[in-house]
Scaffold this active site. Sequence first.
Site, PDB file in Angstrom:
ATOM      1  N   CYS A 123       0.827  -1.212   0.000  1.00 13.70           N
ATOM      2  CA  CYS A 123       0.000   0.000   0.000  1.00 13.70           C
ATOM      3  C   CYS A 123       0.866   1.269   0.000  1.00 13.70           C
ATOM      4  O   CYS A 123       1.497   1.560  -1.005  1.00 13.70           O
ATOM      5  CB  CYS A 123      -0.999  -0.050   1.151  1.00 13.70           C
ATOM      6  SG  CYS A 123      -2.508   0.851   0.793  1.00 13.70           S
ATOM      7  N   HIS A 231      -3.739  -5.354   0.682  1.00 12.82           N
ATOM      8  CA  HIS A 231      -3.207  -5.686   2.008  1.00 12.82           C
ATOM      9  C   HIS A 231      -3.211  -7.187   2.247  1.00 12.82           C
ATOM     10  O   HIS A 231      -4.113  -7.729   2.873  1.00 12.82           O
ATOM     11  CB  HIS A 231      -4.029  -4.973   3.093  1.00 12.82           C
ATOM     12  CG  HIS A 231      -3.735  -3.526   3.176  1.00 12.82           C
ATOM     13  ND1 HIS A 231      -2.797  -3.014   4.024  1.00 12.82           N
ATOM     14  CD2 HIS A 231      -4.223  -2.478   2.473  1.00 12.82           C
ATOM     15  CE1 HIS A 231      -2.727  -1.706   3.861  1.00 12.82           C
ATOM     16  NE2 HIS A 231      -3.580  -1.361   2.912  1.00 12.82           N
ATOM     17  N   GLU A 233      -1.367  -8.806   4.264  1.00 14.92           N
ATOM     18  CA  GLU A 233      -1.108  -9.129   5.674  1.00 14.92           C
ATOM     19  C   GLU A 233      -2.408  -9.347   6.460  1.00 14.92           C
ATOM     20  O   GLU A 233      -2.411  -9.984   7.515  1.00 14.92           O
ATOM     21  CB  GLU A 233      -0.284  -8.019   6.327  1.00 14.92           C
ATOM     22  CG  GLU A 233      -1.049  -6.813   6.820  1.00 14.92           C
ATOM     23  CD  GLU A 233      -1.556  -5.882   5.710  1.00 14.92           C
ATOM     24  OE1 GLU A 233      -1.182  -6.085   4.531  1.00 14.92           O
ATOM     25  OE2 GLU A 233      -2.336  -4.955   6.028  1.00 14.92           O
TER      26      GLU A 233
HETATM   27  N1  LIG Z   1      -2.261   6.752   2.532  1.00 13.90           N
HETATM   28  C1  LIG Z   1      -2.119   6.005   1.284  1.00 13.90           C
HETATM   29  C2  LIG Z   1      -1.817   4.543   1.574  1.00 13.90           C
HETATM   30  C3  LIG Z   1      -3.007   3.850   2.180  1.00 13.90           C
HETATM   31  C4  LIG Z   1      -2.649   2.723   3.131  1.00 13.90           C
HETATM   32  O1  LIG Z   1      -1.515   2.329   3.285  1.00 13.90           O
HETATM   33  N2  LIG Z   1      -3.701   2.239   3.811  1.00 13.90           N
HETATM   34  C5  LIG Z   1      -3.572   1.336   4.927  1.00 13.90           C
HETATM   35  C6  LIG Z   1      -3.680   2.119   6.218  1.00 13.90           C
HETATM   36  C7  LIG Z   1      -3.847   1.310   7.486  1.00 13.90           C
HETATM   37  C8  LIG Z   1      -3.106  -0.028   7.473  1.00 13.90           C
HETATM   38  O2  LIG Z   1      -1.902  -0.067   7.764  1.00 13.90           O
HETATM   39  O3  LIG Z   1      -3.739  -1.058   7.127  1.00 13.90           O
HETATM   40  C9  LIG Z   1      -3.375   6.109   0.428  1.00 13.90           C
HETATM   41  O4  LIG Z   1      -4.388   6.606   0.950  1.00 13.90           O
HETATM   42  O5  LIG Z   1      -3.342   5.665  -0.722  1.00 13.90           O
END
Ligand SMILES: N[C@@H](CCC(=O)NCCCC(=O)O)C(=O)O
Length: 257
Positions: A123, A231, A233
Site C-alpha cells: 500500500c 493488504h 497481511e
Molecule cells: N495513505 C495512502 C496509503 C493507504 C494505506 O496504506 N492504507 C492502509 C492504512 C492502514 C493499514 O496499515 O492497514 C493512500 O491513501 O493511498
Amino acid sequence: MGQQLWPVVGIPCDVYQHGLHPHHGSGEKYINALAHGAGVRPVLLPAIGGGTDLTPLTDICLPDEVLDSLDGLFLTGNISNVNPQFYGEQSPSDNLLDPQRDATTLPLIRRAIERDIPLFAVCRGFQELNVALGGSLYQRVHEVPGMLDHREDSSLPREGQYDYAHEILLVEDGLLRGLAGAERVRVNSVHGQGIHRLADGLEIEATAPDGLIEAARSLDHSRFALGVQFHPEWQYQRDPFYSALFRAFGDAIRERL
Ligand SMILES: N[C@@H](CCC(=O)NCCCC(=O)O)C(=O)O
C-alpha cells in the site's frame, strides 16, 4: 534437525502522536504476517528524519549501515501519504504527511534495490517504492475520470474495511500469476492514492478493473522486490494468495543467506 534460520527483516516505522508525545511504530498485522507467514524475525526501524523530540539520525543511520544488519526490508501501509513534492506536485493543505518516514524509506528503498536485498512493499509502501524509483502517484484516485473509488468504507468495522473489494488481473508469466495459479484473484482495497506514472525499472504484475496498477516488481532485482497496493497481511492465513506472497518473500530471503 538443524536450528531454523530466522532472517531479520526491517520495518521502517511511522511517526504518530500518542498522548502528549510523538511515537514511532508499525501496524501489528504486518509484524504478525512477517513472523508467521514469511518465517522471519521482524525488527522495527525508527524513522531517522528529525522530529519534535528527535534530532535527525541521518548521520548515524546511513542506508548501508542499516541494511548491513538486515536480510530483507518490508514497507507497511499507513494512512499518511508520501509527500507529493517527491514527484513534483503540490501537497494539499489537508494532506496527512509523515516526513520522518519519507526521509527513512525513500533512500533505504533505493539502496536495497541496488544491493539486491529482498523487499516487499504494501500500500503506502508500494507508493514509496514507485516514488523512490522516480514514479508518480494519483493523489486522489477517485477524482480521476474513469477510475474507481479504491477507498475503504470507514463506516464499517475493520473486518468489513479489509474484506475483498475487487478482482485484480495478474499479468501472464508474472510472479503473482505463478504464485496464485490463476488469472484473477480477489483483493481488499484501502487506499485513496495510487500509482500514476510507473517508475522505470518496475514492471506491472497486476491491474484493477479500472486499469490502476495494483502490483509491480523491480526488474533490477534478481530475487524478490515487489510492491502491492492491497493488504495481504490482513488475515493472510485465511487466503492462499496472501499467504503465498509472504511465504515467497521469506523463501527469497532464505535463498540469499
Ligand atoms: N495513505 C495512502 C496509503 C493507504 C494505506 O496504506 N492504507 C492502509 C492504512 C492502514 C493499514 O496499515 O492497514 C493512500 O491513501 O493511498
